[in-house]
Design an enzyme around this catalytic site. Structure first.
Site, PDB file in Angstrom:
ATOM      1  N   THR A 108       0.829  -1.212   0.000  1.00  0.00           N
ATOM      2  CA  THR A 108       0.000   0.000   0.000  1.00  0.00           C
ATOM      3  C   THR A 108       0.858   1.254   0.000  1.00  0.00           C
ATOM      4  O   THR A 108       0.559   2.238  -0.691  1.00  0.00           O
ATOM      5  CB  THR A 108      -0.944   0.006   1.218  1.00  0.00           C
ATOM      6  OG1 THR A 108      -1.782  -1.160   1.168  1.00  0.00           O
ATOM      7  CG2 THR A 108      -1.821   1.249   1.234  1.00  0.00           C
ATOM      8  N   CYS A 109       1.932   1.218   0.751  1.00  0.00           N
ATOM      9  CA  CYS A 109       2.823   2.383   0.841  1.00  0.00           C
ATOM     10  C   CYS A 109       3.475   2.682  -0.506  1.00  0.00           C
ATOM     11  O   CYS A 109       3.591   3.850  -0.913  1.00  0.00           O
ATOM     12  CB  CYS A 109       3.895   2.137   1.894  1.00  0.00           C
ATOM     13  SG  CYS A 109       3.245   1.649   3.508  1.00  0.00           S
TER      14      CYS A 109
END
Length: 221
Positions: A108-109
């Site tokens: 996600t990052c």
């Protein structure tokens, strides 16, 4: 007088206990997110629903209206060396956007959170941001390589909170277990030129409230 084994164990365990305490003061509710709008949302103080959109149970050491701790160091790998900068060096006198991620190169990052701020960097600066910074409890070598991999350039400062001191100081340290250890929660904040928190966006599982779009919405108000 010599210390007993019990006293030595207590002293060696204290830093970890403090770190866990900061995380416990922050994590509380079942809501997915909250934008804090009160100047004092502190653990144990009992926030009312009017103080936070989304949850009255989410609390943290640093809230809207509070000032970022001065003198806490973050690191940058540049020009073949590691430079340490205090929070004053980085943010004093500048309107700043800070967003934090649990880990460099994590899905996600890497695929959403960081790219969003890179893509929106010009819009954020046009809306008043002088500095855009990404913080993660990783070492500066990893943060530099992550920035290169995501073609960050000079759009976002890649700040390493290697020992977790910054995340702990603002109440955002969390234990991610055996795989990742002590890390930062995912959040985004806007600081004024005196390092006072203007806005704070939080996540409590999932992603969607701390991205560049939400920060841009606030800056344009």
């Amino acid at each position: 007088q010599g210390s007993s084994p019990e006293k030595m164990l207590l002293r060696s365990s204290l830093p970890f206990a403090l770190a866990i305490g900061c995380a416990d003061a922050f994590v509380g509710g079942a809501s997915s997110s909250a934008l804090f709008s009160s100047s004092r949302l502190r653990g144990g103080s009992g926030s009312s629903p009017s103080q936070a959109v989304g949850s009255s149970a989410l609390r943290m050491a640093l809230g809207v209206g509070d000032t970022l701790p001065s003198g806490v160091e973050l690191s940058v790998r540049q020009d073949g060396k590691i430079d340490n900068f205090s929070t004053d060096d980085l943010f004093k006198g500048k309107r700043s956007v800070i967003f934090a991620v649990p880990g460099a190169f994590t899905p996600t990052c890497s695929e959403q959170h960081l790219p969003g701020f890179v893509d929106k960097s010009e819009d954020l600066k046009a809306a008043g941001a002088d500095v855009i910074a990404c913080v993660s409890v990783n070492d500066p070598f990893v943060m530099r390589e992550w920035g290169i991999a995501r073609e960050v350039g000079d759009k976002v400062k890649m700040l390493a909170d290697g020992n977790g001191a910054f995340s702990t100081a603002i109440g955002q340290i969390v234990d991610k277990g055996a795989a990742m250890g002590m890390r930062s929660n995912r959040y985004a904040m806007v600081l004024d030129k005196d390092m006072k928190v203007e806005a704070l966006m939080l996540e409590n599982g999932g992603y969607g409230e701390t991205g560049a779009e939400k920060v841009l919405e606030f800056l344009k108000k």
